[in-house]
Design a protein around this motif. Structure first.
Motif, PDB file in Angstrom:
ATOM      1  N   PHE A   1       0.815  -1.436  -0.267  1.00 18.84           N
ATOM      2  CA  PHE A   1       0.212  -0.303  -0.298  1.00 18.84           C
ATOM      3  C   PHE A   1       1.032   1.434   0.146  1.00 18.84           C
ATOM      4  O   PHE A   1       1.817   1.272   0.581  1.00 18.84           O
TER       5      PHE A   1
ATOM      6  N   TYR B   1       4.965  -2.930   8.544  1.00 15.45           N
ATOM      7  CA  TYR B   1       3.751  -4.624   8.052  1.00 15.45           C
ATOM      8  C   TYR B   1       2.516  -4.486   8.707  1.00 15.45           C
ATOM      9  O   TYR B   1       2.456  -4.444  10.155  1.00 15.45           O
ATOM     10  N   ASP B   2       1.441  -4.099   7.904  1.00 13.56           N
ATOM     11  CA  ASP B   2      -0.111  -4.464   8.484  1.00 13.56           C
ATOM     12  C   ASP B   2      -0.380  -6.422   8.730  1.00 13.56           C
ATOM     13  O   ASP B   2      -0.585  -6.012   7.316  1.00 13.56           O
ATOM     14  N   ASP B   3      -0.348  -6.272   9.444  1.00 15.00           N
ATOM     15  CA  ASP B   3      -1.980  -7.485   9.575  1.00 15.00           C
ATOM     16  C   ASP B   3      -2.718  -7.761   9.477  1.00 15.00           C
ATOM     17  O   ASP B   3      -3.508  -8.929   9.508  1.00 15.00           O
ATOM     18  N   LEU B   4      -3.134  -6.465   9.803  1.00 12.70           N
ATOM     19  CA  LEU B   4      -4.881  -6.921   9.641  1.00 12.70           C
ATOM     20  C   LEU B   4      -5.246  -6.744   7.773  1.00 12.70           C
ATOM     21  O   LEU B   4      -6.318  -8.506   8.202  1.00 12.70           O
ATOM     22  N   PHE B   5      -4.543  -6.620   7.080  1.00 16.30           N
ATOM     23  CA  PHE B   5      -4.365  -6.596   5.911  1.00 16.30           C
ATOM     24  C   PHE B   5      -3.226  -7.094   5.052  1.00 16.30           C
ATOM     25  O   PHE B   5      -3.511  -7.823   4.065  1.00 16.30           O
TER      26      PHE B   5
ATOM     27  N   ILE C   1      -0.316  -6.603   4.483  1.00 13.89           N
ATOM     28  CA  ILE C   1      -0.064  -5.621   3.296  1.00 13.89           C
ATOM     29  C   ILE C   1       1.357  -5.450   4.235  1.00 13.89           C
ATOM     30  O   ILE C   1       1.379  -4.135   5.044  1.00 13.89           O
TER      31      ILE C   1
ATOM     32  N   LYS D   1       3.314  -1.095   3.478  1.00 16.76           N
ATOM     33  CA  LYS D   1       2.755   0.151   4.201  1.00 16.76           C
ATOM     34  C   LYS D   1       4.267   1.188   4.119  1.00 16.76           C
ATOM     35  O   LYS D   1       5.055   0.889   4.616  1.00 16.76           O
TER      36      LYS D   1
END
Lengths: 124, 182
Positions: free
Chosen positions: A84, A109-113, A115, A117
């Protein structure tokens, strides 16, 4: 005479201290675009690094990522559903399925999605 | 045989119900916090890359903000925030998991309705319960959700050195604004 010289030196020292103090306190923000990139890789590789927990060296560093645009929204875009990228100024003329190269700061690192960033991005 | 068919039917129904969950989400929500003290330098930062997911069926909600993504006006403040206070290299994210109390899809209208958002907030590796009022409304673009609450850095084991403690408020006001899309 001696006393006058002494005063001048004191004032000079104070002025220098104030100048460098101010420069330290209010130094400008990093310019990510001018920094040497820590890495340059496709979306799949950066995803892999973060999933394996081996991306510490990329955190908060300038990186270059390339891939296909899969989502465009406002001042951000997503590359291959895995990176993202947000822009301070969104480039014009981008379209879905276009292959692009982006340079930005790796925020984490966004571990909800699941993804990675990047912010302060620019297309190369 | 009849029982098997009934079971199969129920199973299909269940799978359909599960897959029909209506999740609204965003990857570019905003969190702003302010800990300014009058007559001192403004202590304020904004993160415009907040991820959040709201399940419209049952009101469960989750959000994640990367600490590195908070931008300050003063560069040095941003460095100190990451390196000394939040230790973002060790604790890179803040997360929230919870539910909107009494939420149902039918309670969602064009006008903002208030719900109590209850859950657990994790910052700096410390988890604390959080309860706050959230305004939720339906717009043409999706679901808008706004909330704000006050945090005490001490509760999250965030130490503010004595030398700057007079310039940073003891209570930090956090505002969250999300436009969740299907």
């Amino acid at each position: 005479m001696k006393r006058k010289n002494f005063l001048i030196i004191i004032v000079l020292i104070l002025a220098l201290a104030a100048y460098f103090g101010y420069r330290y306190l209010y130094h400008s923000h990093r310019n990510i675009q001018q920094e040497a990139p820590m890495a340059s890789m496709p979306v799949a590789d950066i995803q892999e690094l973060f999933k394996a927990g081996k991306a510490d060296s990329l955190m908060n560093k300038a990186v270059i990522v390339f891939g296909i645009v899969t989502e465009l929204e406002g001042k951000s875009l997503t590359l291959e559903g895995g990176v993202f990228c947000s822009f301070d100024e969104m480039p014009t003329g981008l379209s879905l399925q276009q292959q692009i190269t982006v340079k930005g700061r790796c925020v984490g690192y966004d571990d909800l999605f699941e993804i990675v960033k990047l912010d302060q991005c620019q297309t190369q | 045989m009849k029982l098997k068919l009934t079971l199969l039917f129920l199973l299909i129904l269940y799978v359909c119900a599960v897959s029909a969950q209506t999740k609204y989400s965003t990857k570019s929500g905003t969190i702003t916090f302010e800990a300014s003290v009058p007559s001192f330098e403004e202590v304020k930062a904004t993160n415009e890359q907040v991820s959040a997911v709201l399940n419209l069926d049952n009101g469960t909600f989750a959000a994640l903000a990367l600490i590195n993504g908070f931008r300050f006006k003063v560069a040095l403040m941003e460095e100190h925030f990451n390196e000394n206070y939040m230790e973002s290299a060790t604790f890179p994210k803040a997360t929230f998991k919870g539910t909107l109390d009494g939420f149902s899809p039918s309670s969602l209208t064009g006008n903002a309705s208030s719900f109590i958002l209850k859950g657990e907030l994790t910052i700096h590796g410390n988890t604390q319960p959080l309860e706050c009022l959230a305004q939720v409304s339906k717009t043409t673009d999706g679901v808008r959700m706004e909330t704000s609450f006050v945090l005490n850095p001490k509760e999250f084991d965030i130490e503010i050195p004595q030398i700057v403690s007079s310039k940073i408020a003891k209570e930090v006001l956090v505002s969250v604004s999300l436009l969740l899309k299907s």
